[in-house]
Design a protein around this motif. Structure first.
Motif, PDB file in Angstrom:
ATOM      1  N   ASP A 181       1.893  -1.029   4.304  1.00 30.03           N
ATOM      2  CA  ASP A 181       0.769  -0.865   3.377  1.00 30.03           C
ATOM      3  C   ASP A 181      -0.009   0.387   3.763  1.00 30.03           C
ATOM      4  OD1 ASP A 181       1.198  -3.249   1.824  1.00 30.03           O
ATOM      5  OD2 ASP A 181       0.491  -4.390   3.553  1.00 30.03           O
ATOM      6  N   HIS A 192      -2.468  -5.882   2.133  1.00 28.39           N
ATOM      7  CA  HIS A 192      -3.043  -5.289   0.921  1.00 28.39           C
ATOM      8  C   HIS A 192      -3.875  -6.324   0.181  1.00 28.39           C
ATOM      9  CE1 HIS A 192       1.128  -6.608  -0.034  1.00 28.39           C
ATOM     10  NE2 HIS A 192       0.498  -7.271  -0.992  1.00 28.39           N
ATOM     11  N   LEU A 228      -8.522  -3.715   0.569  1.00 23.36           N
ATOM     12  CA  LEU A 228      -8.461  -2.526  -0.284  1.00 23.36           C
ATOM     13  C   LEU A 228      -9.839  -2.147  -0.804  1.00 23.36           C
ATOM     14  CD1 LEU A 228      -5.218  -3.322  -2.329  1.00 23.36           C
ATOM     15  CD2 LEU A 228      -5.453  -1.832  -0.346  1.00 23.36           C
ATOM     16  N   ALA A 250      -0.702   1.220  -1.118  1.00 23.91           N
ATOM     17  CA  ALA A 250      -1.975   0.501  -1.063  1.00 23.91           C
ATOM     18  C   ALA A 250      -3.020   1.191  -1.934  1.00 23.91           C
ATOM     19  CB  ALA A 250      -2.465   0.386   0.372  1.00 23.91           C
TER      20      ALA A 250
END
Length: 831
Positions: A497, A594, A599, A627
């Motif tokens: 990610d 993720h 995020l 990501a």
């Protein structure tokens, strides 16, 4: 038998016992067009089915990284603007080759790694210029020697597996900065990193993720042994696993169709009508699958559910048509007359309901993510097809086939119970539902619904956008992919990610000290965030250079203020951290997962940092990497979620108002849907399901399916009210006519999709649970909350018409000419 009559739209009353009095020129123009040319309609449908069936064989299943991108989001615009400099940082596949021995430094392991590296290098779709492994010349080391700064490929020239070469390889790896990147910190595995091209430059064709997945599994089987394990992660592997899981998805579809067929036959005890309902619903699916390749569309792992949703909606509407025809035949009408009367009663209600379904899907177009827009178009097209196959073709076929006499008489069982020996004994179940038209029970239902809605709303406030689990939430936690991903996360600082921050600068000025100081500051803040494992940028190379100039003293691991010393190490920087013209830097941020919270935190920090420190010398732009793309997707989905719901409800309200011409009737139809939407979001919170590309369409579907149930029940209820019946009698009549099929389809479809919970594909299981919940709650809303609301909102006197509901006759009723005549306790309702 009682003397029962029903009025047509343009003709005199028709006696059930004297069908010759039925005027074939009665009814609307649409009815006359189809039923007076039945053979032509059937032949045309058969030809269309054959042609589109052949086209359906050309339909392809495909996945595309590019079509997952929210095309108009600023993050993606940044990504595409600098796509050339970012080559190799988007759609990336990681093949981790692990050993169970003490380290990878033994000849047998390295020979297998070489063979794997050489084999995957030739795979179609690999961006070979940016492929990385310890065997690739682009992976280099840098060190300070007596002669100054030196460097070279990590893999020594003439490597032969000898102890001397193994020692040299280990030394090069330690000097390369690849520990935690391409080589695990415990030296028990290395990574072959494959950047992929979504479209092959040579052929111009999209990358075939299913074929690639098969090659990867063959690679795993070929080189995996007792000592060596292979782990594969990346979008391509997830997409490939989902496409390979198609067989399981189709198996559960088949089970669901079998359940629907069996329950429908149990209800009708008539094979011919059951098979016709199922067949017309499957014909709609065939038409949809044939139209998609003609229009240039493919099915992807997220739109694969659309054909079954079309089938489910078709079964719901088809069962209503079949039930109406069956009841009329049971009262003595010939099959053609029964088909026309049922068409006349239910066509407009069914059309309105299907239009509401279509609108529910069409509003997904507001989400600027191509894969969702493809799904919206496919679903809307499928619903449009149903307007013809289930509202027109099915009644026409039933006008030829009819139903068995026994099934027709059974369909009137509840009415016969009410009228036997002149005793008005209601069916116990329908009598219970009828209680909700009384003040006591209506008040109880409304209060309970308000309490449930309030509690559900409080819980739904915790609804998250995006993935809530590490790895690939589309797959089960114990799936091979998620086990592979857990290994990579546990052994590497550079996870799969990757969130890439782009830093464009004037040409030749990417290595300026002031710019690197800000890059260093952002890296420090990023590494302090929960969920961030490590970062990689040119700053690390510049610091290592200063250590080199200081005879390897680690105390000098800092940015030098001497611009010349910084510039001298740019040639040794990893190519993913700056471009050849020194006009572009990146900060590679490696995340533990993720999840939506991870995020969101990273994106917020980068946005705030850019707002504070952007200048002509350097700008800090989010976001590339897988990501980064997912962060942009989450933002778009969050913005579109409420907007989509408002548009869906707005469209449903307008369609309902056009149909009923009454704000009171609209409230009765829509408020149960609102309750289901709120409770569905609460259920998602409880099950740990986030709002994302895979789940968002189900929210729109729930509203569309729910309004189907409400329209069928409410239309007949209003027709009976207009005929002068009290609400209790009007609603009870609706239960006997359309309500029983609402119960049938709600429970049947709920059970059918609930079986998906056992699917190895997790997102199909999640969809099954959500759809089952929505089918059942929408059914309960139409049967319990709707009459309860009707007690407070709908007036009973015919003198005010169903405008009881507002003073005007609903458009559907005005168009069809509704009459009801009751004789000896039996009832005929006509729309």
């Amino acid at each position: 038998m009682n003397h029962l009559k029903e009025a047509g739209e343009h003709g005199p009353s028709v006696d059930y016992q004297h069908p010759a009095s039925f005027d074939k020129q009665s009814g609307s123009r649409v009815e006359r067009l189809f039923f007076n040319h039945r053979r032509i309609v059937v032949v045309l449908c058969a030809l269309i089915t054959i042609v589109l069936g052949l086209q359906a064989s050309k339909l392809q299943l495909a996945a595309s990284f590019e079509r997952m991108l929210p095309s108009e989001h600023p993050y993606v615009s940044n990504f595409r603007q600098f796509a050339q400099q970012l080559s190799g940082s988007g759609n990336v596949l990681r093949i981790t080759v692990a050993t169970k021995r003490d380290s990878v430094f033994y000849p047998e392991y390295l020979e297998k790694l070489r063979k794997i590296n050489d084999e995957v290098y030739l795979y179609q779709g690999v961006d070979r210029a940016y492929m990385k492994s310890i065997y690739m010349a682009a992976v280099r080391w840098m060190a300070v020697t007596e002669q100054g700064l030196e460097g070279g490929p990590v893999m020594p020239d003439g490597f032969d597996g000898s102890p001397a070469k193994l020692a040299e390889l280990r030394n090069n790896i330690e000097r390369s900065g690849q520990i935690g990147q391409l080589v695990a910190a415990d030296y028990k595995s290395t990574i072959v990193l494959l950047p992929l091209l979504d479209v092959d430059y040579n052929t111009g064709k999209p990358l075939d993720y299913q074929a690639l997945n098969h090659k990867l599994e063959q690679l795993r089987a070929k080189y995996q042994s007792q000592d060596i394990q292979i782990h594969v992660t990346g979008f391509a592997k997830v997409a490939g696993d989902l496409l390979d899981g198609l067989r399981q998805i189709l198996l559960f579809f088949a089970v669901a169709i079998a359940i629907c067929t069996a329950v429908l036959f149990w209800y009708t005890r008539c094979w011919r009508s059951t098979l016709l309902v199922v067949t017309c619903s499957l014909v709609a699916v065939i038409w949809l699958l044939g139209l998609l390749p003609l229009l240039g569309f493919t099915l992807n792992p997220y739109s694969i559910l659309v054909p079954f949703l079309v089938f489910a909606i078709g079964m719901s509407h088809g069962a209503q048509k079949m039930n109406g025809i069956m009841q009329d035949i049971g009262r003595g009408a010939p099959k053609l007359m029964a088909a026309r009367l049922t068409f006349r009663r239910l066509f407009l209600a069914g059309l309105t309901a299907l239009l509401a379904d279509a609108v529910g899907f069409a509003v997904l177009m507001v989400i600027k993510i191509p894969v969702i827009q493809d799904l919206a178009l496919a679903a809307s097209l499928g619903v449009a097809v149903l307007i013809f196959t289930n509202l027109v073709l099915l009644p026409i076929l039933l006008s030829y086939a009819g139903v068995s006499p026994t099934a027709a008489l059974r369909s009137l069982k509840a009415e016969r119970m009410e009228s036997e020996d002149g005793q008005h004994r209601k069916h116990p179940f329908w009598a219970f539902l009828d209680l909700f038209t009384e003040r006591k029970w209506a008040s109880l239902a409304v209060v309970a619904a308000a309490a449930l809605g309030g509690a559900g709303f409080v819980v739904s406030l915790d609804l998250k956008i995006g993935d809530l689990d590490p790895g690939a939430p589309e797959l089960r936690a114990d799936s091979r992919y998620n086990r592979d991903n857990a290994y990579v996360v546990g052994h590497y600082a550079a996870s799969s990610d990757v969130y890439t921050v782009m830093v464009p600068t004037p040409k030749g000025r990417c290595s300026e000290y002031s710019t690197l100081l800000r890059v260093h500051a952002l890296e420090s803040r990023l590494r302090a965030l929960p969920g961030v494992e490590s970062t990689l940028s040119f700053v690390g190379t510049a610091k290592n250079g200063l250590v080199g100039f200081a005879e390897g003293n680690p105390k000098w691991y800092e940015l030098s203020r001497d611009q010349a010393s910084i510039n001298s190490v740019t040639q040794y920087a990893p190519r993913e951290t700056l471009d050849a013209q020194c006009s572009f830097l990146t900060i590679q941020t490696y995340l533990t997962d993720h999840k939506a919270d991870t995020l969101t935190a990273v994106s917020r920090l980068v946005d705030e940092f850019g707002a504070q420190y952007n200048s002509e010398a350097a700008r800090f732009l989010p976001a590339a990497g897988n990501a980064g793309v997912e962060a942009a997707t989450n933002i778009v989905v969050k913005q579109a979620n409420r907007q989509m719901l408002m548009l869906v409800y707005g469209a449903v309200i307008i369609l309902a108002f056009i149909t009923f011409r009454s704000w009171r009737a609209v409230l009765c139809a829509v408020l149960p849907l609102v309750l289901t939407s709120i409770l569905s979001e609460a259920l998602m919170v409880w099950l740990g399901i986030g709002v994302k590309v895979a789940t968002l369409p189900v929210v729109a579907l729930g509203v569309g399916i729910g309004v189907d149930y409400a329209l069928y029940v409410l239309s007949v209820t209003l027709a009976n009210l207009r005929a002068g019946k009290r609400l209790s009698e009007a609603y009870y009549g609706a239960l006997l006519f359309t309500g029983k099929v609402v119960v049938l389809t709600g429970i049947t479809l709920g059970i059918a999709v609930a079986t998906w919970a056992f699917s190895p594909i997790k997102f199909q299981g999640d969809m099954g649970i959500l759809l089952a919940f929505m089918f059942l709650w929408n059914m309960l809303g139409a049967l319990i909350l709707l009459p309860a609301l009707g007690h407070f909102l709908l007036r009973e006197r015919a003198s005010v018409g169903v405008g009881a509901v507002g003073g005007e006759t609903p458009a559907s009723l005005r168009q069809s000419g509704v009459t009801e005549q009751v004789d000896a306790g039996q009832q005929v309702v006509g729309l």
